[in-house]
Design a protein around this motif. Structure first.
Motif, PDB file in Angstrom:
ATOM      1  N   VAL A   1       8.215  -8.563  -3.339  1.00 28.86           N
ATOM      2  CA  VAL A   1       8.834  -7.844  -4.456  1.00 28.86           C
ATOM      3  C   VAL A   1       9.540  -8.836  -5.376  1.00 28.86           C
ATOM      4  CG1 VAL A   1       9.140  -5.788  -3.017  1.00 28.86           C
ATOM      5  CG2 VAL A   1      11.049  -7.390  -3.297  1.00 28.86           C
TER       6      VAL A   1
ATOM      7  N   LEU B   1       9.571  -8.160   2.778  1.00 29.53           N
ATOM      8  CA  LEU B   1       9.709  -7.749   1.376  1.00 29.53           C
ATOM      9  C   LEU B   1       9.623  -8.940   0.429  1.00 29.53           C
ATOM     10  CD1 LEU B   1      12.630  -5.176   1.738  1.00 29.53           C
ATOM     11  CD2 LEU B   1      10.231  -4.657   1.216  1.00 29.53           C
TER      12      LEU B   1
ATOM     13  N   LEU C   1      11.933   0.571  -4.791  1.00 29.61           N
ATOM     14  CA  LEU C   1      11.510   0.964  -3.450  1.00 29.61           C
ATOM     15  C   LEU C   1      12.725   0.953  -2.534  1.00 29.61           C
ATOM     16  CD1 LEU C   1       9.350   1.454  -1.197  1.00 29.61           C
ATOM     17  CD2 LEU C   1       9.155  -1.047  -1.044  1.00 29.61           C
TER      18      LEU C   1
ATOM     19  N   ALA D   1      13.218  -3.901  -4.376  1.00 32.21           N
ATOM     20  CA  ALA D   1      13.499  -3.240  -3.101  1.00 32.21           C
ATOM     21  C   ALA D   1      15.007  -3.138  -2.924  1.00 32.21           C
ATOM     22  CB  ALA D   1      12.889  -4.015  -1.940  1.00 32.21           C
TER      23      ALA D   1
END
Length: 256
Positions: free
Chosen positions: A39, A36, A93, A18
């Motif tokens: 990730v 997040l 991402l 990310a």
């Protein structure tokens, strides 16, 4: 929803990095990064914050990189991240600091990339615009597709402040939305951001106009009978008026 419900990381590696672009996001960055935790890599690419954004991000465990371009263009900053962030995951991402990846989107995203064919280069995602804890269901188009998830080495960005994928591969769509708290830093900051967008657009129009005239062509806006305007006038007309109108609409037409 409690952060703990989002923070449970899948047992297997996600193969996702990310990247979060920031500028003075101390009020948003913790919420964004807490969602997040699933990730494999988190990179915060900061463009010169003078608040506690970088301090908070490092404390959470993110890798923080500073890149302060002379002129901030979001597609250029995203490409800089692709080239310089040093991520190893297959998928990148891009998330803004005022956005939240829900657990439902996490699951949909992991499912999508696990079955993605080799010629699929990227995915488009869509936001829900949240204001005062409510989704503005009818004020903004939904779904409005944003280019956010790409396979490393298979896609880049163009488009300036309205960025889009540049790729020869296929593009997929993930329908589960992320949450966008677009007014979380206040109306004044939101207007300043859109003034920057307007300035970039005005400069782009001006360059296109001058190039067309040098080539002996008549720019489209003159064909329509619109007067030739200065960059300042274009910025004022495209930015301030539309920005204020859009803000008024967001405050006035809230669907519960």
């Amino acid at each position: 929803m409690p952060v703990s419900q989002y923070s449970a990381k899948p047992a297997d590696r996600s193969n996702v990095a990310a990247v979060v672009l920031t500028l003075n996001e101390e009020h948003n960055i913790r919420r964004c990064l807490d969602h997040l935790s699933w990730v494999d890599e988190i990179v915060v690419l900061d463009s010169g914050s003078y608040d506690r954004t970088c301090e908070i991000a490092r404390a959470i465990g993110a890798s923080v990189i500073i890149n302060k371009p002379d002129k901030f263009i979001i597609s250029d900053q995203r490409n800089w991240a692709i080239d310089n962030a040093g991520v190893l995951s297959e998928w990148i991402l891009f998330v803004d600091a005022d956005e939240v990846v829900t657990v439902e989107l996490r699951d949909a995203l992991l499912s999508a990339i696990s079955s993605a064919p080799s010629d699929l280069a990227a995915f488009r995602l869509c936001p829900k615009f949240i204001f005062m804890g409510r989704w503005l269901r009818h004020v903004l188009d939904f779904p409005a597709w944003h280019d956010r998830l790409l396979r490393r080495g298979a896609a880049r960005y163009g488009g300036g402040v309205w960025e889009h994928f540049e790729t020869n591969g296929k593009i997929g769509y993930i329908k589960e939305p992320y949450l966008h708290y677009g007014l979380s830093n206040g109306i004044s900051e939101w207007l300043c951001k859109h003034q920057r967008y307007a300035k970039w657009k005005a400069e782009t129009i001006s360059v296109s106009r001058d190039t067309a005239e040098q080539d002996g062509l008549k720019p489209a806006y003159l064909k329509l009978g619109w007067p030739k305007r200065s960059i300042h006038d274009l910025q004022e007309r495209c930015g301030t008026r539309l920005g204020v109108f859009s803000t008024i609409m967001r405050f006035s037409i809230i669907t519960y």
